[in-house]
Motif scaffolding. Structure first.
Motif, mmCIF file in Angstrom:
data_model
loop_
_atom_site.group_PDB
_atom_site.id
_atom_site.type_symbol
_atom_site.label_atom_id
_atom_site.label_comp_id
_atom_site.label_asym_id
_atom_site.label_seq_id
_atom_site.Cartn_x
_atom_site.Cartn_y
_atom_site.Cartn_z
ATOM 1 N N VAL A 27 3.904 5.233 -7.930
ATOM 2 C CA VAL A 27 3.788 4.100 -8.861
ATOM 3 C C VAL A 27 5.142 3.408 -9.012
ATOM 4 C CG1 VAL A 27 3.234 3.406 -11.221
ATOM 5 C CG2 VAL A 27 1.851 5.159 -10.094
ATOM 6 N N LYS A 28 6.192 4.204 -9.172
ATOM 7 C CA LYS A 28 7.530 3.644 -9.347
ATOM 8 C C LYS A 28 7.999 2.924 -8.078
ATOM 9 C CE LYS A 28 10.466 6.612 -10.901
ATOM 10 N NZ LYS A 28 11.492 7.703 -10.890
ATOM 11 N N GLU A 29 7.739 3.521 -6.929
ATOM 12 C CA GLU A 29 8.233 2.976 -5.666
ATOM 13 C C GLU A 29 7.496 1.700 -5.244
ATOM 14 O OE1 GLU A 29 8.038 6.045 -2.762
ATOM 15 O OE2 GLU A 29 9.345 7.401 -3.887
ATOM 16 N N THR A 30 6.302 1.483 -5.780
ATOM 17 C CA THR A 30 5.540 0.277 -5.399
ATOM 18 C C THR A 30 5.464 -0.729 -6.544
ATOM 19 O OG1 THR A 30 3.483 1.421 -6.030
ATOM 20 C CG2 THR A 30 4.116 1.483 -3.699
ATOM 21 N N PHE A 31 6.317 -0.553 -7.546
ATOM 22 C CA PHE A 31 6.312 -1.468 -8.684
ATOM 23 C C PHE A 31 6.545 -2.898 -8.196
ATOM 24 C CE2 PHE A 31 8.468 -3.805 -12.110
ATOM 25 C CZ PHE A 31 7.542 -3.637 -13.130
ATOM 26 N N GLY A 32 5.716 -3.834 -8.659
ATOM 27 C CA GLY A 32 5.826 -5.229 -8.226
ATOM 28 C C GLY A 32 4.870 -5.538 -7.093
ATOM 29 N N LYS A 33 4.827 -4.668 -6.074
ATOM 30 C CA LYS A 33 3.891 -4.881 -4.960
ATOM 31 C C LYS A 33 2.469 -4.526 -5.356
ATOM 32 C CE LYS A 33 2.909 -3.352 -0.216
ATOM 33 N NZ LYS A 33 3.044 -4.629 0.494
ATOM 34 N N GLY A 34 2.349 -3.460 -6.155
ATOM 35 C CA GLY A 34 1.032 -2.996 -6.533
ATOM 36 C C GLY A 34 0.907 -2.728 -8.015
ATOM 37 N N LEU A 35 -0.335 -2.699 -8.480
ATOM 38 C CA LEU A 35 -0.633 -2.313 -9.856
ATOM 39 C C LEU A 35 -1.730 -1.265 -9.811
ATOM 40 C CD1 LEU A 35 -0.286 -2.791 -12.943
ATOM 41 C CD2 LEU A 35 -2.180 -4.433 -12.767
ATOM 42 N N ILE A 36 -1.472 -0.131 -10.454
ATOM 43 C CA ILE A 36 -2.470 0.931 -10.530
ATOM 44 C C ILE A 36 -2.976 1.015 -11.959
ATOM 45 C CG2 ILE A 36 -2.856 3.414 -10.336
ATOM 46 C CD1 ILE A 36 -0.854 3.449 -8.065
ATOM 47 N N ILE A 37 -4.295 0.943 -12.121
ATOM 48 C CA ILE A 37 -4.918 0.990 -13.444
ATOM 49 C C ILE A 37 -5.976 2.081 -13.455
ATOM 50 C CG2 ILE A 37 -4.483 -1.438 -13.995
ATOM 51 C CD1 ILE A 37 -7.362 -2.056 -13.172
ATOM 52 N N SER A 38 -6.283 2.607 -14.644
ATOM 53 C CA SER A 38 -7.266 3.694 -14.748
ATOM 54 C C SER A 38 -8.705 3.171 -14.688
ATOM 55 C CB SER A 38 -7.045 4.484 -16.035
ATOM 56 O OG SER A 38 -7.134 3.621 -17.164
ATOM 57 N N TRP A 39 -8.913 1.929 -15.084
ATOM 58 C CA TRP A 39 -10.237 1.280 -14.992
ATOM 59 C C TRP A 39 -10.025 -0.213 -15.212
ATOM 60 C CZ3 TRP A 39 -14.185 3.182 -12.668
ATOM 61 C CH2 TRP A 39 -15.457 2.609 -12.799
ATOM 62 N N GLY A 40 -10.863 -1.027 -14.611
ATOM 63 C CA GLY A 40 -10.669 -2.464 -14.739
ATOM 64 C C GLY A 40 -11.966 -3.222 -14.909
#
Length: 451
Positions: free
Chosen positions: A315-328
């Motif tokens: 999560v830290k290494e892809t900050f900005g490129k990706g967003l991880i969410i628990s549900w959307g």
């Protein structure tokens, strides 16, 4: 004196993917003038904030009012049948005593005992299949002994369907061993007496599965009533119908939509494997590194129960490129201009949503009906591709990267996007022109009221 309004009691199997399409059908019936009571289990009713503001809700018991977490299917299903039959009977009698007699029970195919309750009470019943017509035709042929298990041939030929490889069949047919109780339910129990129901509803539309629906309609009273997507995403006829009306998981709507609003058109790969699929740790790792290496932003739904499988510091290494969410809010995401493609397990609801909103798909089926849906996405509707797993059943990072490039770029991607737009238009027409959903719904309502 008020004219009699037909009254339908609608009972889904208590999981997200079964509740939402039946709730949408309930809303459309109510829009056509039918009185609707939506029934759910006591535990589910107390767990969620609201089922739907516009629908009357009552409860029955599945025998596990404090929750059935950890209870295996072979114990849960018989208990639900026993206690559910008793409490459904009590509910119908209660509604009758209160001056709201039930004219019809519309029940989930996973709850076949509802048909017996209806017969015992002299109430007509309609069975609702939440999976595709193609998948249920396969189950029908297995149940009738027309397709023998275990499979001997690598390719099967079933009326109304294209030639299918064994790997294209639902997992409960191609490999029934790991989940015997669920296999029994979907392949046999739900098919046992469904032909005796007064109506048979499918969450699909005619143009989408024309050949198989045409074949099934010759022998059964089939009605296609889909796509069961909230009206404001399709033909916009039901003005207050903006969401399904129930979430078992709390969506991170604000964070998700704010992030998407900052991304350019067709620049984001949306990744979600639904509410039930569980990926192996190795598969999660390969997917993570495939997304990281791609040229595109990604929005990835990782349920809390699955988050521990992510690579350390990902999560830290892809900050900005990706967003991880628990549900959307999946419909809002799929309808967003920034989404370029949908990497999906190909559950039927997710498949219908992507198709109805014109979003190209990368199919990564996991189990149950998903391999069959993926076959149709790739070869019949031609609005996506399927990732090819290795000999260990893992979709590797380089394959995932190639799939993203194919769908997002080049001639194949353009053709897929063109086909996706075509199916989006046809899904809307199915509701606007009465080509399937409205015509069948109105016909059902008309006969219900007349009788």
């Amino acid at each position: 004196m008020e004219t009699h309004r037909a009254h339908c009691l609608i009972l889904p199997y208590p999981v997200q993917g079964h509740i939402n399409p039946m709730l949408q059908f309930a809303k459309r019936l109510q829009h056509e003038g039918v009185k609707v009571t939506f029934a759910t289990t006591k535990f589910l009713f107390e767990t969620v904030d609201e089922v739907s503001a516009s629908i009357s809700v009552e409860t029955i018991s599945d025998g596990y009012d404090d929750g059935a977490n950890g209870i295996v299917q072979k114990i849960y299903l018989p208990r639900f049948q026993k206690v559910g039959s008793e409490t459904l009977t009590e509910l119908v009698l209660k509604l009758q005593d209160s001056g709201r007699p039930v004219d019809c029970i519309i029940y989930d195919a996973f709850l076949p005992w509802c048909l017996d309750v209806g017969k015992d009470l002299g109430v007509r019943a309609g069975v609702f299949f939440t999976q595709s017509c193609a998948v249920n035709n396969i189950y029908y042929h297995v149940h009738k002994g027309l397709l023998k298990l275990p499979l001997e041939a690598t390719e099967v030929d079933i009326p109304g369907l294209p030639p299918l490889l064994a790997s294209d069949l639902p997992s409960f047919v191609s490999n029934p061993g790991p989940y015997p109780a669920t296999s029994q339910l979907v392949v046999h129990d739900q098919m046992e007496k469904f032909e005796e129901a007064d109506w048979i509803f499918f969450n699909t539309f005619y143009r989408l599965e024309e050949k198989v629906i045409h074949w099934m309609a010759k022998i059964l009273p089939v009605k296609t009533i889909g796509p069961t997507i909230p009206s404001m995403y399709l033909e916009k006829r039901l003005e207050d119908d903006k969401q399904y009306g129930l979430n078992l998981f709390k969506p991170m709507t604000n964070a998700c939509m704010s992030w998407l609003n900052e991304r350019s058109i067709n620049s984001v790969v949306y990744v979600s494997f639904g509410s039930l699929a569980k990926l192996e740790v190795k598969q999660m790792e390969e997917l993570a590194w495939g997304l990281r290496a791609s040229s595109y932003h990604f929005l990835w739904v990782v349920r809390e129960s699955e988050s521990k499988k992510l690579p350390k510091d990902f999560v830290k290494e892809t900050f900005g490129k990706g967003l991880i969410i628990s549900w959307g809010p999946q419909l809002d995401v799929l309808a967003h201009k920034s989404i370029g493609c949908f990497m999906t397990h190909c559950g039927w609801n997710s498949t219908l949503e992507a198709l109805s909103l014109g979003v190209p798909m990368i199919a990564m089926p996991q189990w149950t009906d998903q391999s069959t849906n993926a076959k149709f996405v790739k070869d019949i509707w031609k609005m996506g591709i399927k990732a090819q797993p290795d000999e260990n059943g893992i979709d590797r990072r380089d394959v995932i990267g190639q799939c993203i490039s194919i769908v997002m770029e080049g001639e194949i991607g353009q053709e897929i996007r063109k086909n996706a737009k075509k199916w989006k238009d046809l899904a809307r027409q199915a509701l606007e022109e009465g080509g399937s959903s409205d015509e069948n719904t109105k016909d059902f309502v008309s006969k219900l009221i007349q009788s």
